[in-house]
Motif scaffolding. Structure first.
Motif, PDB file in Angstrom:
ATOM      1  N   THR A 191      36.993  45.376  54.030  1.00 27.34           N
ATOM      2  CA  THR A 191      38.296  46.009  53.872  1.00 27.34           C
ATOM      3  C   THR A 191      39.418  45.008  53.650  1.00 27.34           C
ATOM      4  OG1 THR A 191      38.744  45.995  56.256  1.00 27.34           O
ATOM      5  CG2 THR A 191      37.578  47.911  55.361  1.00 27.34           C
ATOM      6  N   GLY A 192      39.240  43.772  54.074  1.00 27.14           N
ATOM      7  CA  GLY A 192      40.281  42.764  53.931  1.00 27.14           C
ATOM      8  C   GLY A 192      40.301  42.167  52.534  1.00 27.14           C
ATOM      9  N   ARG A 193      41.443  41.611  52.165  1.00 29.71           N
ATOM     10  CA  ARG A 193      41.596  41.028  50.843  1.00 29.71           C
ATOM     11  C   ARG A 193      40.642  39.869  50.621  1.00 29.71           C
ATOM     12  NH1 ARG A 193      47.066  38.245  48.334  1.00 29.71           N
ATOM     13  NH2 ARG A 193      46.666  38.761  46.144  1.00 29.71           N
ATOM     14  N   LEU A 194      40.264  39.181  51.708  1.00 30.77           N
ATOM     15  CA  LEU A 194      39.432  37.989  51.590  1.00 30.77           C
ATOM     16  C   LEU A 194      37.988  38.206  52.039  1.00 30.77           C
ATOM     17  CD1 LEU A 194      41.990  35.342  52.910  1.00 30.77           C
ATOM     18  CD2 LEU A 194      41.664  36.173  50.578  1.00 30.77           C
ATOM     19  N   ASN A 195      37.593  39.444  52.299  1.00 35.61           N
ATOM     20  CA  ASN A 195      36.212  39.658  52.765  1.00 35.61           C
ATOM     21  C   ASN A 195      35.573  40.906  52.160  1.00 35.61           C
ATOM     22  OD1 ASN A 195      37.674  41.612  54.263  1.00 35.61           O
ATOM     23  ND2 ASN A 195      36.149  41.569  55.897  1.00 35.61           N
ATOM     24  N   GLY A 196      35.877  41.171  50.902  1.00 33.99           N
ATOM     25  CA  GLY A 196      35.231  42.287  50.224  1.00 33.99           C
ATOM     26  C   GLY A 196      36.165  43.393  49.800  1.00 33.99           C
ATOM     27  N   GLY A 197      37.396  43.392  50.277  1.00 30.44           N
ATOM     28  CA  GLY A 197      38.339  44.440  49.908  1.00 30.44           C
ATOM     29  C   GLY A 197      39.049  44.165  48.594  1.00 30.44           C
ATOM     30  N   SER A 198      38.717  43.060  47.937  1.00 37.42           N
ATOM     31  CA  SER A 198      39.263  42.737  46.618  1.00 37.42           C
ATOM     32  C   SER A 198      38.162  42.065  45.813  1.00 37.42           C
ATOM     33  CB  SER A 198      40.478  41.813  46.758  1.00 37.42           C
ATOM     34  OG  SER A 198      40.062  40.503  47.135  1.00 37.42           O
ATOM     35  N   PHE A 199      38.500  41.563  44.624  1.00 34.89           N
ATOM     36  CA  PHE A 199      37.506  40.890  43.787  1.00 34.89           C
ATOM     37  C   PHE A 199      37.163  39.500  44.321  1.00 34.89           C
ATOM     38  CE2 PHE A 199      41.634  39.576  42.274  1.00 34.89           C
ATOM     39  CZ  PHE A 199      41.488  38.212  42.085  1.00 34.89           C
ATOM     40  N   TYR A 200      37.944  38.984  45.282  1.00 37.79           N
ATOM     41  CA  TYR A 200      37.729  37.656  45.883  1.00 37.79           C
ATOM     42  C   TYR A 200      36.336  37.622  46.507  1.00 37.79           C
ATOM     43  CZ  TYR A 200      38.934  33.775  49.171  1.00 37.79           C
ATOM     44  OH  TYR A 200      38.995  32.613  49.892  1.00 37.79           O
ATOM     45  N   LEU A 203      43.370  45.249  37.408  1.00 43.56           N
ATOM     46  CA  LEU A 203      43.843  44.731  38.695  1.00 43.56           C
ATOM     47  C   LEU A 203      45.211  45.320  39.035  1.00 43.56           C
ATOM     48  CD1 LEU A 203      43.495  42.743  41.098  1.00 43.56           C
ATOM     49  CD2 LEU A 203      44.636  41.022  39.673  1.00 43.56           C
ATOM     50  N   GLY A 204      46.050  45.492  38.025  1.00 46.02           N
ATOM     51  CA  GLY A 204      47.399  45.987  38.258  1.00 46.02           C
ATOM     52  C   GLY A 204      47.457  47.414  38.754  1.00 46.02           C
ATOM     53  N   GLN A 205      46.401  48.179  38.588  1.00 48.53           N
ATOM     54  CA  GLN A 205      46.401  49.565  39.064  1.00 48.53           C
ATOM     55  C   GLN A 205      46.463  49.637  40.586  1.00 48.53           C
ATOM     56  OE1 GLN A 205      43.261  51.957  37.291  1.00 48.53           O
ATOM     57  NE2 GLN A 205      43.512  50.909  35.301  1.00 48.53           N
ATOM     58  N   GLY A 206      45.852  48.670  41.255  1.00 48.97           N
ATOM     59  CA  GLY A 206      45.976  48.554  42.705  1.00 48.97           C
ATOM     60  C   GLY A 206      45.303  49.629  43.527  1.00 48.97           C
ATOM     61  N   THR A 207      44.432  50.430  42.927  1.00 48.43           N
ATOM     62  CA  THR A 207      43.736  51.475  43.679  1.00 48.43           C
ATOM     63  C   THR A 207      42.365  50.990  44.114  1.00 48.43           C
ATOM     64  OG1 THR A 207      42.687  52.442  41.720  1.00 48.43           O
ATOM     65  CG2 THR A 207      44.907  53.227  42.304  1.00 48.43           C
ATOM     66  N   MET A 208      41.795  51.668  45.115  1.00 49.49           N
ATOM     67  CA  MET A 208      40.459  51.290  45.583  1.00 49.49           C
ATOM     68  C   MET A 208      39.433  51.480  44.476  1.00 49.49           C
ATOM     69  SD  MET A 208      38.378  52.685  48.910  1.00 49.49           S
ATOM     70  CE  MET A 208      39.713  52.176  49.981  1.00 49.49           C
ATOM     71  N   GLN A 209      39.580  52.561  43.702  1.00 44.63           N
ATOM     72  CA  GLN A 209      38.643  52.831  42.610  1.00 44.63           C
ATOM     73  C   GLN A 209      38.716  51.717  41.561  1.00 44.63           C
ATOM     74  OE1 GLN A 209      39.287  56.558  40.610  1.00 44.63           O
ATOM     75  NE2 GLN A 209      37.534  56.321  39.242  1.00 44.63           N
ATOM     76  N   ALA A 210      39.931  51.297  41.232  1.00 50.17           N
ATOM     77  CA  ALA A 210      40.092  50.226  40.248  1.00 50.17           C
ATOM     78  C   ALA A 210      39.530  48.911  40.767  1.00 50.17           C
ATOM     79  CB  ALA A 210      41.567  50.076  39.884  1.00 50.17           C
ATOM     80  N   THR A 211      39.726  48.655  42.058  1.00 56.35           N
ATOM     81  CA  THR A 211      39.190  47.427  42.652  1.00 56.35           C
ATOM     82  C   THR A 211      37.675  47.398  42.571  1.00 56.35           C
ATOM     83  OG1 THR A 211      41.071  47.188  44.163  1.00 56.35           O
ATOM     84  CG2 THR A 211      39.032  46.074  44.776  1.00 56.35           C
ATOM     85  N   GLU A 212      37.021  48.502  42.916  1.00 48.95           N
ATOM     86  CA  GLU A 212      35.559  48.567  42.847  1.00 48.95           C
ATOM     87  C   GLU A 212      35.072  48.423  41.416  1.00 48.95           C
ATOM     88  OE1 GLU A 212      33.415  48.478  45.348  1.00 48.95           O
ATOM     89  OE2 GLU A 212      35.196  48.255  46.622  1.00 48.95           O
ATOM     90  N   GLN A 213      35.808  49.029  40.475  1.00 51.04           N
ATOM     91  CA  GLN A 213      35.440  48.898  39.063  1.00 51.04           C
ATOM     92  C   GLN A 213      35.576  47.458  38.606  1.00 51.04           C
ATOM     93  OE1 GLN A 213      37.589  51.585  36.478  1.00 51.04           O
ATOM     94  NE2 GLN A 213      36.847  50.587  34.594  1.00 51.04           N
TER      95      GLN A 213
END
Length: 412
Positions: free
Chosen positions: A232-241, A278-288
């Motif tokens: 869920t965190g930006r640095l542990n799977g909640g983003s493309f990082y 990336l700019g969409q900022g939604t969970m669906q966009a992040t997973e995509q």
């Protein structure tokens, strides 16, 4: 033990004298840092229950390569601490030493007659550092543990992986918690003593220290935000990082969080459309986005992506093996490998001290030595006569390598 480097400059801590009663990793790593900077560290070990690290493979030049690294620049005094004469030896030594480091469970050193209150009677300026899993107080003070347990109880393990907690190859609580915090505490206590003349007791808990490493997620939670969890965190799977597998099963790290870095990354990968995603900022966009990055990396080999990103400054780097890291041009340029002399003659190749000093550079006098290699020399330097040394060896209080002259004295 004597090596060709023993008379070399000793570094910024050349006046510091340390008695090290620790074993395994946290204490020895801490005292190695002090020894690299010139401190005279005497490692005190039981001849009947030596540090298990001495038996850890691989064996190089007749001893453990891990032990040789963790205990470089230290001298070895082999003593049975349950022998009353050994306690007397420590009492005699401690009057001339600055720091004691120990890693037993709470109360063990006191029962041996070597606790802080007992030793401060001899040397009020003594700095005494105890490294334990849970500290000297609290309901779990006597509980056994290892790095993975301290990481778990401190909250750190709860969000280190996207799917489930994963054991790390580096002991974060042991080293980042116990070792480094112990060194900081010792140096701070030395600064205090320099102003006041007072020694003090340092209680280092690896769980406490690991808890303090929750610098970002912990700070957010304590300010009222929801606790982080895996993925869920930006640095542990909640983003493309994260890490991405290549076509041949290797991995690349992607940390292009800032817009300028993400733009360069997307362009290098041939997917400028990722910027809008990336700019969409939604969970669906992040997973995509994550799925698209994973698919792109999986289309080409590790070597291909190494070539693509070799000259692109966008926080994307290959996941290297230890062998590859040791030969990376950046680490080579930083002189992070050194050849350290041994008792047997051939040098060990080891990782260097990680801080670059402009003036007081670390000196690598020798690798870790055999058990008791310096027992006789340490006793002689502490004022023991040849006869007294012979008696300590004969009674089993002290053991180790002896010079022919000393052996002849013992036999007379």
């Amino acid at each position: 033990m004597t090596t060709s480097n023993d008379n070399a400059p000793r570094g910024p801590l050349s006046e510091l004298k340390v008695l090290d009663f620790s074993t395994l990793l946290p204490g020895p790593f801490a005292t190695q840092m002090l020894a690299d900077l010139g401190a005279d560290v005497i490692r005190i070990e039981s001849p009947t229950r030596p540090d298990p690290i001495r038996r850890m493979p691989p064996s190089v030049h007749g001893q453990s390569g891990v032990h040789a690294w963790l205990n470089r620049n230290k001298r070895s005094l082999a003593m049975d601490l349950k022998h009353p004469d050994s306690v007397d030896v420590v009492h005699r030594l401690v009057g001339a030493y600055d720091v004691v480091v120990e890693q037993f469970r709470p109360g063990v050193m006191a029962r041996l007659g070597l606790g802080y209150e007992q030793l401060r009677e001899i040397n009020p300026a003594l700095i005494y550092c105890s490294i334990t899993g849970f500290g000297q107080s609290g309901p779990w003070r006597d509980r056994a543990g290892h790095d993975i347990n301290y990481m778990a109880l401190s909250g750190v393990a709860s969000y280190v992986s996207e799917h489930q907690p994963t054991p790390l190859g580096v002991q974060v609580a042991d080293i980042g918690g116990g070792s480094l915090h112990a060194v900081v505490a010792i140096l701070a206590a030395l600064a205090h003593r320099g102003r006041t003349g007072e020694g003090q007791y340092l209680d280092v808990s690896m769980t406490d220290a690991a808890f303090s490493l929750n610098a970002m997620a912990g700070a957010a939670y304590l300010c009222g935000c929801a606790p982080p969890s895996c993925g869920t965190g930006r640095l542990n799977g909640g983003s493309f990082y994260g890490y991405y597998r290549t076509a041949d099963g290797r991995f690349f790290s992607v940390g292009s969080l800032e817009p300028q870095f993400f733009g360069a990354f997307s362009t290098a990968m041939g997917h400028p459309e990722w910027i809008d995603l990336l700019g969409q900022g939604t969970m669906q966009a992040t997973e995509q986005l994550k799925s698209s990055i994973a698919a792109a990396f999986a289309c080409q080999s590790f070597d291909h992506w190494c070539a693509v990103f070799a000259n692109v400054d966008c926080c994307v780097e290959p996941v290297l093996t230890i062998e590859e890291a040791a030969h990376h041009p950046q680490l080579e340029a930083r002189a992070m490998l050194v050849d350290v002399p041994t008792e047997a003659g051939p040098a060990y190749r080891q990782a260097a001290h990680p801080v670059q000093f402009s003036t007081t550079k670390p000196v690598y006098r020798h690798a870790g030595v055999t058990l008791g290699a310096d027992s006789e020399a340490v006793l002689a330097q502490s004022g023991y006569t040849d006869g007294e040394i012979a008696a300590l060896f004969a009674e089993g209080a002290v053991s180790g390598t002896r010079t022919p002259a000393a052996t002849a004295v013992a036999q007379r």
